[in-house]
Write a protein that holds these residues in place. Sequence first.
Motif, short mmCIF file in Angstrom:
data_model
loop_
_atom_site.label_atom_id
_atom_site.label_comp_id
_atom_site.label_asym_id
_atom_site.label_seq_id
_atom_site.Cartn_x
_atom_site.Cartn_y
_atom_site.Cartn_z
N VAL A 27 0.87 -1.17 0.00
CA VAL A 27 0.00 0.00 0.00
C VAL A 27 0.91 1.22 0.00
CG1 VAL A 27 -1.80 1.27 1.23
CG2 VAL A 27 -1.76 -1.24 1.32
N TRP A 28 0.70 2.11 -0.96
CA TRP A 28 1.54 3.30 -1.10
C TRP A 28 0.75 4.55 -0.73
CZ3 TRP A 28 6.40 1.95 -1.66
CH2 TRP A 28 6.70 0.73 -2.29
N ILE A 29 1.35 5.40 0.09
CA ILE A 29 0.73 6.65 0.49
C ILE A 29 1.63 7.79 0.01
CG2 ILE A 29 -0.07 8.06 2.42
CD1 ILE A 29 -0.41 5.46 4.02
N VAL A 38 -3.98 7.49 -1.22
CA VAL A 38 -3.62 6.08 -1.02
C VAL A 38 -3.72 5.37 -2.36
CG1 VAL A 38 -4.40 3.88 -0.03
CG2 VAL A 38 -4.20 5.91 1.42
N ALA A 41 -5.90 0.31 -1.65
CA ALA A 41 -6.32 0.10 -0.27
C ALA A 41 -6.57 -1.39 -0.05
CB ALA A 41 -7.58 0.91 0.03
N ILE A 48 -4.34 1.26 7.35
CA ILE A 48 -4.05 2.34 6.41
C ILE A 48 -4.38 3.68 7.03
CG2 ILE A 48 -4.56 3.28 4.13
CD1 ILE A 48 -5.24 0.36 3.28
N ARG A 49 -5.51 3.77 7.74
CA ARG A 49 -5.85 5.02 8.43
C ARG A 49 -4.80 5.38 9.46
NH1 ARG A 49 -11.54 5.77 10.93
NH2 ARG A 49 -10.78 7.92 10.98
N LEU A 52 -1.91 6.90 7.76
CA LEU A 52 -2.20 8.27 7.34
C LEU A 52 -1.97 9.27 8.47
CD1 LEU A 52 -5.42 7.66 5.25
CD2 LEU A 52 -3.31 8.71 4.38
N LEU A 57 -7.26 12.67 3.53
CA LEU A 57 -7.13 11.74 2.42
C LEU A 57 -7.90 12.29 1.23
CD1 LEU A 57 -6.03 9.07 1.35
CD2 LEU A 57 -8.10 7.95 2.21
N VAL A 60 -8.67 7.57 -2.86
CA VAL A 60 -8.24 6.17 -2.82
C VAL A 60 -8.13 5.73 -4.28
CG1 VAL A 60 -8.77 3.84 -2.03
CG2 VAL A 60 -9.46 5.82 -0.64
N LEU A 76 -12.28 2.44 3.78
CA LEU A 76 -11.37 3.58 3.93
C LEU A 76 -12.04 4.86 3.42
CD1 LEU A 76 -8.53 4.53 4.75
CD2 LEU A 76 -7.79 4.03 2.40
#
Length: 209
Positions: A27-29, A38, A41, A48-49, A52, A57, A60, A76
Amino acid sequence: MAARIDHLVTSGTFALDGGEWDVDNNVWIVGDDTEAVVIDAAHDAAAIRAALGGRALRAVICTHAHNDHVDAAPALADATGAPVLLHPDDLPLWRQTHPDRAPDAELADGQEIEVAGVRLTVLHTPGHAPGAVCLYAPQLNTVFTGDTLFQGGPGATGRSFSHFPTIVGSIREKLLTLPADTVVRTGHGDSTTIGAEAPHLDEWIARGH
């Protein structure tokens, strides 16, 4: 405030054509200290949250709609108010996982998504899935390839909705034309570079998978 790339690995199940496999997903942010997007997801909306860390956000973004890349997307999105973005050619796959919840907006080849002063350009790269996309961020010297290109070759094309000649064409035309030092951040496994993968295109074609 400079944009950065954060990386999270989540674990779950990939299911297609009646089979199931345990998988680890990247998963890339992409963002800064105030906002982010993101990319894929996968599996664990809560994790993931947490990654962050309170940032807004903005979207997605789904590189494709295999369940292991989108299973946490609605949760998400619902928790953050961010839209889910997917190429429309992958709606049949999306509906296998989320029959009652559509994506919020479409991705299109050449579309630009901006976050934290960084531009992500959508590259439609069908083959692994009809609506597969990659996201090129020249300011970060990076392309996010989902399951289109890995360290060592193209993504799998042995299941429904996939096609080997199509993925090779996508890689040749959309990815191998990028600068050789571009970092390839993949949907599973280790990163690589365009320059490391480009010399092996003929080998992949000869293998035929």
